[in-house]
Enzyme design. Sequence first.
Site, PDB file in Angstrom:
ATOM      1  N   HIS A 125     -51.857  -1.510  62.982  1.00 10.62           N
ATOM      2  CA  HIS A 125     -51.447  -1.968  61.651  1.00 10.62           C
ATOM      3  C   HIS A 125     -52.564  -2.691  60.880  1.00 10.62           C
ATOM      4  CE1 HIS A 125     -47.379  -1.191  63.150  1.00 10.62           C
ATOM      5  NE2 HIS A 125     -47.611  -2.003  64.156  1.00 10.62           N
TER       6      HIS A 125
HETATM    7  O1  RIB Z   1     -45.192  -5.079  61.580  1.00 15.65           O
HETATM    8  C1  RIB Z   1     -46.498  -5.070  62.070  1.00 15.65           C
HETATM    9  C2  RIB Z   1     -47.212  -6.342  61.771  1.00 15.65           C
HETATM   10  O2  RIB Z   1     -46.439  -7.432  62.221  1.00 15.65           O
HETATM   11  C3  RIB Z   1     -48.549  -6.423  62.520  1.00 15.65           C
HETATM   12  O3  RIB Z   1     -49.516  -6.968  61.687  1.00 15.65           O
HETATM   13  C4  RIB Z   1     -48.286  -7.359  63.667  1.00 15.65           C
HETATM   14  O4  RIB Z   1     -49.442  -8.143  64.009  1.00 15.65           O
HETATM   15  C5  RIB Z   1     -47.180  -8.223  63.127  1.00 15.65           C
HETATM   16  O5  RIB Z   1     -47.750  -9.290  62.410  1.00 15.65           O
END
Ligand code: RIB
Length: 313
Positions: free
Chosen positions: A242
């Site tokens: 992500h």
């Molecule tokens: O939903 C994914 C995000 O939420 C990522 O950045 C993970 O680190 C959490 O913060």
Amino acid sequence: MKRKLIILTDPGQDQAAALLMILGAPQAFEVLGLVATAGNIDLGYTVKNCLKVLELADRADVPVYAGCPQPMTRGLVTAEHVHGPTGLDGPILPEPRATPASAHGVDFIIDTLRQAEPGTVTICSLSPLTNLAMALVKAPDIAARISEIVAMAGAYFEVGNITPSAEFNVYVDPEAARIVLDAGIPTILLPLDVTHQMLSTRSRLNAMRGIGNRCGVATAEMLEFSEAFDLNKYGWDGAPLHGPCVPAFMLEPDIFSGRQINVSVETRGQHTQGMTVADWWGITDLPKNAFWVRHGDADRYYGLLNRCLANLP
Ligand code: RIB
């Protein structure tokens, strides 16, 4: 022209990778400071994890500010089930030499934006948006001074990850996300719709480890820890990566595609708290308040990430 960044983050292995990517692109980014958010793990750990990542990259010069210890109106929901009990489990990282700055993260955001030339600072958000929303409530004048917000947040076509309808960063503090999206600030969102296309397959992690420096090896090892939950959940040949989507978009936006749409945040739903309702087909006449990134080229993404990591110790 370098982008001046205020980074909102609650590392989290994927966010460690994003922070390292940013530090590995000094030609493109000037990091003004990190604001540690309560999110993946509690604030004490997210502050320490920020300091650890900076130490790993030999960048103890970058200041870290502690933000709010919990969301604006709700109790804190964390994600140790993904990230481990420290939030950054996996390899043993060097103990940080630095300590956090004394100012509160919200005040750092306000003061930095008021001192900078208007339109020269980008908010790079990897976390729940609590501290930016609190800054906007405390000092509404800063909204006009922000160049743009680039945030990993939300989900629509890919549905939720922390609930069937909500992505974690928005779920933790939906009121904050709504305040930010209603503030009229140019905003780019990188939701699960695109991050779920960026899978950390074995070959990609091997290439990352093969960079051979300590940051490349440590990043591969961090992701090999945090991927376990998603591999089991989704059954894919890699876990979604992500955080680095945010710097990747700023570095090479043509890796991605999307459209300017309205994005609303559900804050009251019994089953839909934190859902981002993305009006992709323009059904409403609500303001088109965000650029919603829906697709990306995973090979270009990982190639870019590895080139940035290769610039580090
Ligand atoms: O939903 C994914 C995000 O939420 C990522 O950045 C993970 O680190 C959490 O913060």
